[in-house]
Each structure stands twice: as C-alpha cells, then as structure tokens.
Write a protein that holds these residues in place. Structure first.
Motif, PDB file in Angstrom:
ATOM      1  N   ILE A   1       2.982   4.493   3.385  1.00 30.20           N
ATOM      2  CA  ILE A   1       2.444   5.582   2.563  1.00 30.20           C
ATOM      3  C   ILE A   1       0.961   5.777   2.837  1.00 30.20           C
ATOM      4  O   ILE A   1       0.478   6.914   2.935  1.00 30.20           O
ATOM      5  CB  ILE A   1       2.702   5.303   1.071  1.00 30.20           C
ATOM      6  N   ILE A   2       0.221   4.682   2.981  1.00 28.74           N
ATOM      7  CA  ILE A   2      -1.202   4.815   3.314  1.00 28.74           C
ATOM      8  C   ILE A   2      -1.363   5.473   4.678  1.00 28.74           C
ATOM      9  O   ILE A   2      -2.235   6.324   4.881  1.00 28.74           O
ATOM     10  CB  ILE A   2      -1.896   3.440   3.292  1.00 28.74           C
ATOM     11  N   TYR A   3      -0.490   5.133   5.619  1.00 27.33           N
ATOM     12  CA  TYR A   3      -0.550   5.759   6.945  1.00 27.33           C
ATOM     13  C   TYR A   3      -0.310   7.266   6.846  1.00 27.33           C
ATOM     14  O   TYR A   3      -1.010   8.065   7.492  1.00 27.33           O
ATOM     15  CB  TYR A   3       0.481   5.126   7.873  1.00 27.33           C
TER      16      TYR A   3
ATOM     17  N   ILE B   1       6.197  -2.993   3.063  1.00 28.89           N
ATOM     18  CA  ILE B   1       6.173  -2.166   4.268  1.00 28.89           C
ATOM     19  C   ILE B   1       6.007  -0.695   3.892  1.00 28.89           C
ATOM     20  O   ILE B   1       5.274   0.051   4.536  1.00 28.89           O
ATOM     21  CB  ILE B   1       7.455  -2.407   5.097  1.00 28.89           C
ATOM     22  N   ALA B   2       6.678  -0.283   2.816  1.00 27.82           N
ATOM     23  CA  ALA B   2       6.534   1.100   2.340  1.00 27.82           C
ATOM     24  C   ALA B   2       5.106   1.371   1.892  1.00 27.82           C
ATOM     25  O   ALA B   2       4.574   2.472   2.106  1.00 27.82           O
ATOM     26  CB  ALA B   2       7.509   1.353   1.189  1.00 27.82           C
TER      27      ALA B   2
ATOM     28  N   LEU C   1       7.514   6.348  -3.404  1.00 37.34           N
ATOM     29  CA  LEU C   1       8.155   5.089  -3.010  1.00 37.34           C
ATOM     30  C   LEU C   1       9.667   5.244  -2.951  1.00 37.34           C
ATOM     31  O   LEU C   1      10.328   4.701  -2.055  1.00 37.34           O
ATOM     32  CB  LEU C   1       7.801   3.976  -4.001  1.00 37.34           C
ATOM     33  N   ASN C   2      10.212   6.008  -3.883  1.00 37.48           N
ATOM     34  CA  ASN C   2      11.664   6.195  -3.929  1.00 37.48           C
ATOM     35  C   ASN C   2      12.183   6.980  -2.726  1.00 37.48           C
ATOM     36  O   ASN C   2      13.385   6.966  -2.434  1.00 37.48           O
ATOM     37  CB  ASN C   2      12.071   6.921  -5.218  1.00 37.48           C
TER      38      ASN C   2
END
Length: 370
Positions: free
Chosen positions: A304-306, A299-300, A203-204
C-alpha cells in the motif's frame, strides 16, 4: 526509498557506528544482544521519530552520555537527503533535514517510510486489540499526516479526561471540565475512525489475494473494522457524521464512565477482526494460519505504501525468518523483491545463498561489512 548511509553516535549500545548499505538486501548478522535490533531501531526512528521499544528518549542514549546523534543519507523521490537527529537528556530533541529544522515529526514521512516486522508481529492475529490498532496506526501515520495529528490530539484529550475521572473523588469540581474533553475526543476520534475505516477498506482489497497465494488457494481472508460501545453502522461516512454518532454514544455512556472512572467510548477501544474462511482467526485459526495471516498483512502494508508513494518503503525484518518454516521463508523472500530490506539473523550462511546484497556483522555495538 533507501537508506544509503547511517552514522550512529552514542545511540543505544553504539558509541560510534557507520555503514554504507546495499540498495537491495542487507543482512545484519551477529550473536544475540550485540546490537542488531538497535540498528534497525535507529532506521525506524529516523523515519518516525518514535520507538515502540522504549517509553522515553533517554533509553535510546548510551548510558553515561548526555546526547545521541543519528545521521542518515536517504534517497527518496529521485533526490538525496541528509536526515539528522540529536537526542538529549538536557534539552528537547532536534531534527534537521538538509540542514533545515523539522517542526513536526509527521514531516519525516515525506523522506523515509518503513515497514517493520518483529517476531511478536507473528502473533498479531491472536494478540490484544491494542496490537492491531498499532498495526493500523504504523502505516496511516506515514501516509496521512493529518491522521497523525488527529491521533495525537485524541490521545491527549483522552489522557486528560481519564485523569479527571480518576480524580473526581478528591476533586469533584473537575466534573465541570469533563464534557469539554469528551467533545474533543469525539471531534478527533471521528477523524481517527474515518482514516482507519478507509485504510481497512484498502487492506481488504490488497490482503486477500496475498493470503490466497500464501496459503496456496486453501484459505480466504477477510477484514472487518470493529467498533465498541458506540453505534456506527458505516465507518466510511464523513467525519462530521461520525462525530455526531460518537457524541451521542458518549452521552449515553456518561454515567457508566463516571461509575467505572474509565473512558469507555472511542476509537481507543476499536479492533481489526481477521476472519479465515469465515471464522474469527483470533480464536479458531491454527498457529500456522495466524502466522500466514500476519505475514500477509505486513506484506500488504508494504504494498500500500508503494502504491501511494510509487517507491517501496524500507523493510525491516528483525529475526522473523528464523521463526518461519522453509516454505514461508521462501514465500517472504520472493515476495519482498524490489525495495531495500534489512534482515537480522544469527546465522547468515543460508540466507547469503538465497539473496544478493551485503552482509554486515554486529559485535558489541560495532558494525563491520563482510
């Protein structure tokens, strides 16, 4: 990933409902209390077998009926799957995919992933730590089945230990079993911390550029994993090392736990710190800044799943845009291109001008396409 069709029978306020959805934008409109949120909840339940809106499955079944049924035709990994769920007041829930019974709910993540954004998520930054832990768990459980198992086992051990602590006065002999559950909490808690730490590291990397774009370059966002009551300087260490640190901390606080009758050590008390321009956003950021940060996190989550699945998860926006100013609305709509989206609203006219897709109206548990 996309939900091609959805059929509901006796789910929430839907006696019978059926819809064929657009692969892109699906606007779900209608007055309040007609079933718009229930429709999104059904899609989320197909993906996770869990609803954050209720304590028991009975609440998901139409009043006066014993069973509810959900059927979704889903596209994933270049294939089509039929996901079927039966909820019952009389027996255990059953889940089938292409006719084969699913044994673990974590298996559902291989067929359908969702990211849900509710109005209360706009207050994610200022909310309590439990809400931010839920935000972390929502995605990690979909991407890492072992995390879902470790989290479940940790929560079960913690529940057992908490029950023992509460009953010690009436049944002192229970003290003999306390350490066994402490060891279980440390074993599975170390795995929970490990997965959370690695997800926050990702995430960072993903969130700051999104937030920078969202704030037009005025703000820098940073995330930090906060632990409480136990000394873990590096949460990215292997689980075996984290286990030992947890065990030592739990032993140190054993007398405090006995005195307070509470579980004081473990990842159930952890938090995700959000800093904007170096300051703790929970206490010092404006309402606009915290909303921008919450949107960036969501949105992040989708991005990340994408990256992991090479397919966008289904995005469920439950009346979120009405809470945003026009600039933030436009940013969100531009940023969520490329996957299937379900968006609830009361007035669809403006949205219909901004996006291509289908519009559905929900009236008293009935779905009609416009």
């Amino acid at each position: 990933m996309r939900v091609r069709e959805l059929t509901l029978e006796y789910f929430r306020n839907y006696p019978h409902g059926h819809a064929v959805f657009h692969p892109g934008m699906n606007i779900i409109c209608g007055d309040n209390a007609q079933g718009k949120t229930n429709l999104l909840e059904a899609i989320e339940y197909l993906a996770t077998a869990h609803s954050p809106r209720c304590q028991t499955e009975r609440e998901l079944i139409l009043f006066g009926v014993d069973d509810a049924f959900l059927t979704g035709e889903v596209d994933a990994r270049g294939r089509q799957f039929t996901m079927e769920m039966q909820l019952s007041n009389r027996r255990r829930r059953s889940i089938h995919i292409n006719g084969v019974r699913v044994q673990k709910q974590s298996e559902l993540a291989d067929y359908l992933n969702v990211v849900t954004f509710r109005p209360e998520d706009l207050y994610l930054i200022r909310a309590g730590a439990e809400d931010r832990r839920r935000f972390l768990d929502e995605t990690i459980t979909q991407l890492r089945p072992r995390y879902a198992d470790a989290l479940s086992r940790y929560q079960e051990a913690r529940s057992q230990k908490a029950a023992i602590l509460r009953r010690l006065d009436e049944c002192p002999s229970l003290l003999e079993t306390l350490d066994d559950f402490s060891v279980q909490m440390c074993r599975y808690g170390a795995q929970v911390i490990h997965y959370r730490a690695h997800y926050i590291r990702r995430l960072n990397e993903i969130v700051p550029p999104i937030h920078r774009e969202f704030s037009q370059g005025r703000e820098e966002l940073e995330l930090e994993y906060l632990t409480e009551k136990y000394d873990i300087s590096d949460t990215l260490r292997p689980s075996k090392e984290l286990y030992q640190s947890l065990l030592e901390s739990m032993e140190t606080h054993r007398e405090s736990e006995l005195a307070s009758r509470r579980c004081l050590v473990g990842p159930h008390r952890d938090d995700l710190a959000v800093r904007i321009n170096g300051q703790n956003a929970r206490y010092l950021a404006s309402q606009g800044q915290t909303r921008t940060a919450a949107l960036s996190l969501k949105i992040a989550q989708r991005d990340i799943i994408y990256e992991e699945r090479e397919e966008y998860p289904v995005l469920l926006l439950d009346d979120v845009l009405s809470e945003l100013d026009p600039r933030r609305q436009e940013f969100v709509l531009n940023r969520i291109q490329g996957g299937q989206v379900f968006l609830t609203c009361c007035e669809e006219e403006r949205l219909a001008e901004l996006v291509d897709g289908k519009i559905f109206r929900v009236t008293d548990g009935q779905i009609t396409e416009e």
